[in-house]
Motif scaffolding. Structure first.
Motif, PDB file in Angstrom:
ATOM      1  N   ARG A 288      -0.222  -8.269   2.076  1.00 39.60           N
ATOM      2  CA  ARG A 288      -1.463  -8.256   1.300  1.00 39.60           C
ATOM      3  C   ARG A 288      -2.657  -8.795   2.078  1.00 39.60           C
ATOM      4  O   ARG A 288      -3.719  -8.970   1.500  1.00 39.60           O
ATOM      5  N   PRO A 347      -8.335  -1.070   0.019  1.00 39.07           N
ATOM      6  CA  PRO A 347      -7.714  -2.336  -0.400  1.00 39.07           C
ATOM      7  C   PRO A 347      -7.012  -2.994   0.773  1.00 39.07           C
ATOM      8  O   PRO A 347      -6.381  -2.318   1.593  1.00 39.07           O
ATOM      9  N   GLY A 349      -4.382  -4.621   0.880  1.00 33.10           N
ATOM     10  CA  GLY A 349      -2.939  -4.458   0.857  1.00 33.10           C
ATOM     11  C   GLY A 349      -2.466  -3.102   1.321  1.00 33.10           C
ATOM     12  O   GLY A 349      -1.262  -2.898   1.496  1.00 33.10           O
ATOM     13  N   MET A 350      -3.378  -2.137   1.542  1.00 38.94           N
ATOM     14  CA  MET A 350      -2.986  -0.817   2.033  1.00 38.94           C
ATOM     15  C   MET A 350      -2.946  -0.750   3.542  1.00 38.94           C
ATOM     16  O   MET A 350      -2.376   0.183   4.108  1.00 38.94           O
ATOM     17  N   GLU A 355       2.659  -2.030   1.107  1.00 40.11           N
ATOM     18  CA  GLU A 355       2.426  -1.974  -0.342  1.00 40.11           C
ATOM     19  C   GLU A 355       1.332  -0.966  -0.614  1.00 40.11           C
ATOM     20  O   GLU A 355       0.610  -0.548   0.296  1.00 40.11           O
ATOM     21  N   GLY A 357      -1.341  -1.446  -2.502  1.00 44.14           N
ATOM     22  CA  GLY A 357      -2.636  -2.100  -2.500  1.00 44.14           C
ATOM     23  C   GLY A 357      -3.434  -1.982  -3.772  1.00 44.14           C
ATOM     24  O   GLY A 357      -4.557  -2.481  -3.850  1.00 44.14           O
ATOM     25  N   GLN A 360      -6.069  -4.714  -5.669  1.00 45.14           N
ATOM     26  CA  GLN A 360      -6.441  -5.767  -4.730  1.00 45.14           C
ATOM     27  C   GLN A 360      -7.881  -5.584  -4.272  1.00 45.14           C
ATOM     28  O   GLN A 360      -8.444  -4.489  -4.356  1.00 45.14           O
TER      29      GLN A 360
END
Length: 497
Positions: A288, A347, A349-350, A355, A357, A360
């Motif tokens: 993340r 995001p 998290g991508m 993940e 994302g 986020q």
């Protein structure tokens, strides 16, 4: 234990395949499902998640003594979110996976050298040099720090306990290194006490020169670059610390190494202008925090750009190895191999592909502070008085929502298996299976306008990888033959002369 006994015990042996384990019940990752070609689905693939500053997951990058977070926490920007997979991340929710113990010997994974798709000249033995070229092999291997194995023991509950102690694992790891006999080794998760007391002496006895960089902070492991003294000589070594005290973003203890190595010909002579830039790193795990990973990567790329460049502005070849904690279909990987990343609205998290994302916060420009001295082209900004071009937004390149680099890297692996496109796997344990380890290089077919006259490498061959079904058949990793939760990856290159 003597060096011969360490080596002999660790050499890979073929075992009977009659006692294969039943399929995993809780396997997550990209494997052999139709249409899954690379990257990973479900799960993030790390041994743990990041617990520094109260982030929602406990990490292999968490400093010793940091508390575990169970449901929600704040990151540096004060964001607070609830973990979607709280139950999955609880070690108590990972029952032992079914599989035979050492009383039912498992087969070793079948791996072979395969020709590069771009090389039609056929293979010569490693080190022969070829006509007018210098052939050399490179291994990248996350060997699994014993400290991290014990700290994240729930990830290895599928393993026979007897294969996990360091006294069992060390001979296997040294045996693999001896078996593959690479000219250059880039190792991650090398525990300092094991390195100093055991690995360095054993590797030096095999004819290697060793350079090591421990992580900053309290974690007792780091990265090593090891090379055969008979084939290469050290021009210079440049350890990298990504930690910047007082910087709210670069507050993690990950490190890297950049070495300049000069090939030596059969007569023991070397060309003073000839060198290969070899880099090794282990980026932050936390799926993340893609912003931190990109900033760490920018430091590595800036150092590579500076060290590989010659006085006339051209550049010598580059090999970049490591555990990047990012999948092959991630934005970070595309940035590495395509040299450009448009991150507006992405995001965090991508970034690594671990993940999706969703939900986020997004990346904003600039990702890292101008005080780092590295611009958005991932170069050291040595000319602060230079005026930005008219097309630049206010604030110059630091306000762009696009990152670039000009190293010109390409992966040694395709990340999918022929003929059906199953995903290659470089790491697996009871939680996931995916690719996060890479050997990247500058190909001789690629010319960069910013590096006129630069030379590259020809990929001759690579050691084949395996898919999820093959790993299930040997009860995952680690096991009695393969003593890390990562597989070593190897590539054979030719430097034209």
């Amino acid at each position: 234990m003597s060096l011969p006994s360490l080596m002999g015990r660790g050499l890979l042996m073929q075992r009977s395949s009659r006692d294969r384990p039943p399929p995993y019940k809780r396997w997550k990752g990209t494997g052999d499902n139709k249409g899954e070609r690379d990257g990973a689905a479900g799960g993030s693939g790390g041994k743990a998640t990041d617990g520094r500053h109260g982030e929602e997951h406990r990490s292999r990058d968490r400093e010793a003594g940091a508390p575990r977070s169970k449901s929600r926490s704040n990151d540096r920007s004060g964001e607070c979110r609830r973990s979607k997979n709280r139950k999955e991340r609880n070690p108590e929710d990972f029952p032992p996976l079914p599989g035979p113990k050492l009383t039912s010997p498992l087969p070793a994974l079948q791996r072979r050298w395969e020709d590069s798709p771009t090389c039609s000249t056929g293979l010569q033995p490693p080190g022969c040099g070829g006509a007018g070229g210098f052939d050399f092999s490179v291994m990248s291997y996350n060997i699994l720090s014993q400290d991290l194995l014990q700290e994240n023991a729930y990830l290895y509950r599928h393993c026979d306990p007897s294969v996990l102690p360091w006294d069992f694992r060390l001979p296997n790891l040294l045996g693999e290194i001896q078996l593959y006999d690479a000219d250059v080794l880039c190792l991650q998760e090398v525990q300092q006490d094991h390195y100093e007391a055991q690995m360095k002496p054993a590797l030096e006895a095999l004819g290697y020169t060793c350079v090591y960089k421990k992580r900053t902070g309290k974690k007792p492991e780091g990265c090593a670059v090891v090379f055969k003294s008979s084939r290469l000589s050290l021009v210079s070594a440049h350890p990298l610390e990504y930690l910047r005290p007082g910087d709210a973003l670069l507050d993690r203890d990950n490190v890297g190494l950049v070495l300049l190595l000069r090939p030596t010909d059969a007569a023991g002579q070397s060309d003073p202008s000839d060198f290969i830039c070899v880099a090794n790193t282990h980026l932050l795990y936390n799926p993340r925090r893609g912003d931190i990973k990109l900033a760490q990567l920018a430091i590595l790329l800036a150092e590579i750009s500076r060290r590989s460049r010659l006085p006339d502005g051209s550049a010598n070849p580059v090999v970049v190895c490591g555990d990047f904690n990012s999948t092959p279909r991630s934005p970070l990987y595309r940035f590495l191999t395509q040299g450009c990343l448009e991150f507006k609205g992405m995001p965090i998290g991508m970034v690594s592909g671990q993940e999706d994302g969703r939900g986020q916060r997004v990346l904003t420009a600039p990702i890292w502070s101008k005080s780092l001295g590295i611009n958005q082209d991932c170069r050291y900004d040595n000319l602060p008085a230079r005026q930005p071009p008219p097309s630049s937004p206010p604030g110059g390149t630091y306000r762009r929502t696009r990152l670039t680099h000009s190293v010109g890297l390409q992966s040694s692996y395709s990340h999918h298996l022929m003929p059906n496109g199953r995903a290659e796997i470089t790491t697996c344990h009871s939680r996931t299976a995916m690719t996060v380890d890479y050997i990247l290089y500058t190909p001789d077919s690629m010319t960069s306008p910013s590096l006129p006259g630069g030379r590259g490498l020809q990929l001759l061959a690579r050691l084949s990888l395996v898919g999820q079904s093959e790993l299930k058949a040997v009860n995952g990793l680690p096991n009695q033959h393969h003593s890390s939760d990562h597989l070593p990856i190897l590539a054979l290159f030719r430097l034209r002369r």
